[in-house]
Design an enzyme around this catalytic site. Structure first.
Site, PDB file in Angstrom:
ATOM      1  N   ASP A   1       0.839  -1.201   0.000  1.00 23.53           N
ATOM      2  CA  ASP A   1       0.000   0.000   0.000  1.00 23.53           C
ATOM      3  C   ASP A   1       0.877   1.256   0.000  1.00 23.53           C
ATOM      4  O   ASP A   1       0.591   2.234  -0.697  1.00 23.53           O
ATOM      5  CB  ASP A   1      -0.907  -0.012   1.234  1.00 23.53           C
ATOM      6  CG  ASP A   1      -1.612  -1.349   1.389  1.00 23.53           C
ATOM      7  OD1 ASP A   1      -2.403  -1.700   0.513  1.00 23.53           O
ATOM      8  OD2 ASP A   1      -1.318  -2.060   2.370  1.00 23.53           O
TER       9      ASP A   1
ATOM     10  N   HIS B   1      -4.429  -3.425   6.283  1.00 22.81           N
ATOM     11  CA  HIS B   1      -4.254  -3.674   4.840  1.00 22.81           C
ATOM     12  C   HIS B   1      -5.618  -4.089   4.296  1.00 22.81           C
ATOM     13  O   HIS B   1      -5.911  -5.261   4.061  1.00 22.81           O
ATOM     14  CB  HIS B   1      -3.214  -4.776   4.614  1.00 22.81           C
ATOM     15  CG  HIS B   1      -3.123  -5.197   3.178  1.00 22.81           C
ATOM     16  ND1 HIS B   1      -2.752  -4.342   2.168  1.00 22.81           N
ATOM     17  CD2 HIS B   1      -3.379  -6.389   2.575  1.00 22.81           C
ATOM     18  CE1 HIS B   1      -2.781  -4.989   1.013  1.00 22.81           C
ATOM     19  NE2 HIS B   1      -3.160  -6.225   1.228  1.00 22.81           N
TER      20      HIS B   1
END
Ligand SMILES: NC(=O)c1ccc[n+]([C@@H]2O[C@H](COP(=O)([O-])OP(=O)(O)OC[C@H]3O[C@@H](n4cnc5c(N)ncnc54)[C@H](O)[C@@H]3O)[C@@H](O)[C@H]2O)c1
Ligand SMILES: O=C(O)C[C@H](O)C(=O)O
Length: 330
Positions: free
Chosen positions: A161, A189
């Site tokens: 990410d 996440h």
């Protein structure tokens, strides 16, 4: 010629898609340095051992000078024996239309026995990275089932990410990725993650002065948070090479240190910093040195950030409640 003694690196799900991108990079020295020999310990489920043997044949065919040996097993007690690093990748990936939390039941059961095995046989200093989804809560399960290891040894991957957040900002500003610093991925996440640009710089200047706030709030954050789903939609299967690359980045920075003046994002056990409930495995801005990570302290948190940080913490608390009900954590 290298003189360092080899270290042992376990990778689970080694015959899977991420494994196929990851193993060759570990063996070539991308993760721990071009002077660090490695012994790979590869764990798979029994039906995948034949395919794993094919991967091992290819690894050997590369004649990597740093690859000192390879151990394969379908038993975590064998695969984790004396390992210094453990990359827990093996789990079922999500398919189109699923959220990562949908995998909790299916994948949660994998991480309890793996935590127990790490507790029993891994090096007392093992560094653990959980990649298999839902990564943060799977890391919590493994950690809670390894009571003799320091809880801080268990981390989850939000680095993909983080890298996505850098790349999207680079594209928008037309600047190279190397000009971007100090982005943070807070939290899970998952689609509740908060890619935070409030401290980020592009060419040393505040990122938020170089982009339009409306684009940041209404487009950028969700593009980064939903990138995994967009890749599944486009590729027909979940990200693999980019996930492997992020795993390499996470472990390299943890083991060898972050560059002076820069931070990265890691999913780590909360110590209560920034009002995040203690114990959750939550994405924080960290610096690393001497094989340890430290949370970057003292960052200003706006009301906008507070709301997003609390929402992703709330989701992680709910995931923890769910795996508690399944008897996977205390
Ligand atoms: N955190 C992240 O940023 C991130 C990014 C991409 C993918 N992922 C996750 O990583 C995981 C693996 O993805 P993939 O694309 O490599 O999947 P894959 O299906 O290609 O491979 C998974 C492998 O794990 C093996 N496996 C299953 N149970 C196991 C067990 N108990 N022990 C050892 N091995 C086991 C399977 O046999 C398979 O070979 C998925 O959960 C996926 O969602 C996480
Ligand atoms: O999104 C997924 O399910 C796979 C992975 O976690 C990703 O972010 O690409």
């Amino acid at each position: 010629m290298t003189t360092k003694p080899p270290v042992r690196v376990a990778v689970t799900g080694a015959a899977g898609q991420i494994g196929y991108s990851l193993l060759f990079r570990i063996a070539s020295g991308d993760m721990l340095g071009k002077d660090q020999p490695v012994i790979l310990h590869l764990l798979e489920i029994t039906p995948a051992l034949k395919a794993l043997n094919g991967v091992v044949m290819e690894l050997r065919d590369c004649a990597f000078p740093l690859l000192a040996d390879i151990v394969t097993s379908d038993d975590p007690m064998v695969a984790f024996k004396d390992v210094d690093y453990a990359l827990l990748v093996g789990a079922m990936p999500r398919k189109a239309g699923m959220e990562r939390g949908d995998l909790l039941g299916a994948n949660g059961g994998i991480f309890k026995p793996q935590g127990e095995a790490l507790n029993a046989v891994a090096s007392r200093d093992v560094k653990v990275l959980v990649v298999g989804n839902p990564a943060n809560t799977n890391a919590l399960i493994a950690q809670q089932n390894a009571p003799d290891l320091d809880p801080k040894q268990f981390t989850a991957m939000v680095r993909l990410d983080h890298n996505r957040a850098i790349s999207q900002l680079a594209e928008k500003t037309g600047k190279p990725v190397s000009s971007i610093q100090n982005i943070t991925i807070w939290g899970n996440h998952s689609s509740t993650q908060y890619p935070d640009l409030s401290q980020a710089t592009v060419d040393g200047q505040p990122a938020l002065e170089q982009i339009d706030r409306e684009w940041y709030e209404s487009s950028y954050i969700s593009t980064v948070a939903k990138r995994g789903a967009a890749i599944i939609e486009a590729r027909g299967s979940s990200s693999a090479a980019s996930a492997a690359s992020a795993a390499i980045d996470h472990m390299r920075d943890w083991a060898l240190g972050t560059p002076q003046g820069q931070w990265v994002s890691m999913g780590i056990p909360s110590d209560g910093s920034y009002g995040v409930p203690e114990g959750l495995i939550y994405g924080f801005p960290v610096t690393c040195s001497g094989g340890q990570y430290q949370i970057v302290q003292g960052l200003e948190v706006s009301d906008f950030s507070r709301g997003k940080m609390d929402a992703t913490a709330q989701e992680l608390s709910e995931e923890r409640d769910e795996v508690r009900k399944l008897g996977l954590v205390k």
